[in-house]
Design an enzyme around this catalytic site. Structure first.
Site, PDB file in Angstrom:
ATOM      1  N   GLU B 134       0.838  -1.198   0.000  1.00 42.95           N
ATOM      2  CA  GLU B 134       0.000   0.000   0.000  1.00 42.95           C
ATOM      3  C   GLU B 134       0.879   1.256   0.000  1.00 42.95           C
ATOM      4  O   GLU B 134       0.617   2.217  -0.727  1.00 42.95           O
ATOM      5  CB  GLU B 134      -0.890  -0.045   1.247  1.00 42.95           C
ATOM      6  CG  GLU B 134      -1.841   1.102   1.437  1.00 42.95           C
ATOM      7  CD  GLU B 134      -3.045   1.042   0.522  1.00 42.95           C
ATOM      8  OE1 GLU B 134      -3.104   0.169  -0.350  1.00 42.95           O
ATOM      9  OE2 GLU B 134      -3.914   1.922   0.674  1.00 42.95           O
ATOM     10  N   THR B 190      -3.405  11.116  -4.486  1.00 37.19           N
ATOM     11  CA  THR B 190      -3.524  10.659  -3.103  1.00 37.19           C
ATOM     12  C   THR B 190      -2.707  11.537  -2.160  1.00 37.19           C
ATOM     13  O   THR B 190      -3.180  11.935  -1.093  1.00 37.19           O
ATOM     14  CB  THR B 190      -3.093   9.181  -2.970  1.00 37.19           C
ATOM     15  OG1 THR B 190      -3.965   8.402  -3.802  1.00 37.19           O
ATOM     16  CG2 THR B 190      -3.235   8.693  -1.550  1.00 37.19           C
TER      17      THR B 190
END
Lengths: 319, 319
Positions: B134, B190
């Site tokens: 991640e 992000t």
């Protein structure tokens, strides 16, 4: 507009708030102490209040400034009642210890008035009324204690505007040890303790507290003492208050050593609350000893989650 | 140290994170999309990765930088395995939409390696491994998506140090509508979205978020859509991100008008997620229409809470 009953007696349990990460959000009713409020109709106008019971002397305000008087006057004004209400408060919850003393009186009084005056107010309205009593007593309009004392079990205050309170089933098999030194009272310190809470919080601290609260609620919902213990006593507000709570470190350490799963400041303190299971008696003894070793006179009780405010039937216990 | 199986295939669902007040704390596995990871042993040393499936082309990184490669290299290093692992990733979760795409790959890969290499790592260790994937994909070491994709249902990340994750039973009867515009991707955003989160939070905002999170968890635990809806989409981080999420206001309004209980940004967006019950089809249609009216090409799916990563048995579906 007035109930057929000439007098109504209601009892309400004490409560603990916050448990660490649930600052101003979480309340839990406990059966350690309770207040009783009797309201009755009299000839004349206005509100008269009498206070008795083991902790009546600790209420330094004159009866006119008492939470129950404030609530009754507000309720009478709001419903346009022109008579006279007599209130008798039996103060069974120690005052200024962080156990929701004014919240218990306020919750009991609000429910009693709702019945006596046949107000038909719902839970939210009763919490809002009780919050006025809490505000008069503590200078803060928080709903965690009054919600727990009124509804019982575990209560979550989701928002204040609009007021949103949820009751969750309390974890029945858990035991909580409540301990405090008689010498210390936060009654005059609630404002100082609230002032000690940080004004600004970093994003990391914020996320950390959100995580602790999530774990705490998950633990309470699943009655998982290890999970609750991991989150109890955490949080930025708890941390900032520790220096203001006498004996915190040693009593906490003693409780944990004796088998407690977690310890936190109860409400604004000075009471500490420890989570236990079968080892409640040992934890209680250890906390007591730790206070004594630090020169305090401790009060220690083992408590269970309690139901909320309830009517004492006629013929039941006298106030 | 190596399983008797020559290859292991694992599928993992996509997930939504945050739901508003649960920033970096709450994940929910959804059956809308899934990734499949096949790991197998080959002659030689190191890791080789191939990507296929409907969204393979959206992975702009070369396979060496892919989350699954990073995870495999880390796992091999850590367990001292000297052979070669071949990874085939079937990318079924759209990339960069806020649906935990890299979390799903990472969770699937971590579980597959655990079995293939007979690592015997526990859930926490697997989540930590998956978090590395991640991190490689998103630049942030959050555990909400990987936890949900690995464990399924509703996951709460109580703390990061030490890592503490709790799984709660998902509310089975709720439906979630996931909607996003194909034109927009948060893949490159992000970091911008994380940067949009406020660095400092006031005590009032903090308490408000704690309350919303408490209500959200209580609602999810009790499967109470009205309660969840009251908290969804709230929170300081959600609020700060709204301007970065195209179409937010009109799609949200359309969903609520069509009967959704609440709407929030899914993860870092741009996907929005709406909570529904029986009116899922109407809500999906309304969200679709609202995107089209704003000039977007929408993707809309109705999803249920999903189980977590699981092995696809031999003879089952080919990757």
């Amino acid at each position: 507009m007035v109930s057929s009953r000439a007098r109504v007696r209601v009892e309400a349990p004490c409560s603990t708030a916050n448990l660490g990460p649930g600052f101003d959000v979480l309340g839990l009713a406990l059966d350690a102490y309770r207040d009783i409020v009797e309201v009755s109709l009299e000839e004349g106008y206005g509100v008269s209040t009498a206070v008795k019971g083991p902790y009546a002397g600790e209420l330094s305000e004159p009866p006119e400034g008492n939470a129950v008087t404030v609530i009754a006057e507000k309720a009478l004004r709001e419903c346009g009642f022109n008579g006279r209400v007599r209130i008798e408060l039996v103060k069974g919850v120690p005052v200024g210890k962080g156990l929701g003393s004014s919240g218990a009186s306020s919750a009991a009084c609000a429910l009693a008035l709702n019945i006596l005056l046949d107000l038909g107010w719902d839970e939210v309205k009763l919490i809002q009324l009780a919050m006025e009593g809490e505000y008069a007593a503590s200078g803060s309009r928080h709903a965690d204690n009054v919600s727990a004392s009124l509804l019982g079990g575990l209560t979550l205050v989701g928002s204040y505007d609009p007021l949103e309170v949820v009751r969750l089933a309390p974890p029945e098999d858990l035991r909580f040890v409540v301990a405090f030194p008689w010498e210390v009272s936060s009654k005059r310190k609630t404002e100082a303790l609230r002032a000690a809470a940080p004004r600004n919080i970093t994003l990391d601290e914020h996320v950390s507290d959100l995580g602790c609260l999530a774990i705490l609620i998950a633990g309470l919902v699943n009655s998982d003492p290890e999970l609750i213990g991991k989150a109890m006593g955490k949080g930025v507000v708890e941390k900032a208050r520790i220096p203001l709570v006498p004996g915190y470190f040693k009593v906490r350490e003693a409780a944990l050593k004796a088998g407690a799963y977690g310890v936190s400041i109860s409400g604004a303190g000075p009471a500490l609350i420890a989570l236990t299971f079968e080892e409640a008696a040992e934890v209680a003894e250890a906390m007591k000893k730790a206070y004594i070793e630090q020169g305090f006179t401790p009060e220690v009780r083992v408590a269970r989650p309690s139901c909320g405010a309830r009517i004492i039937p006629e013929g039941g216990e006298e106030p």
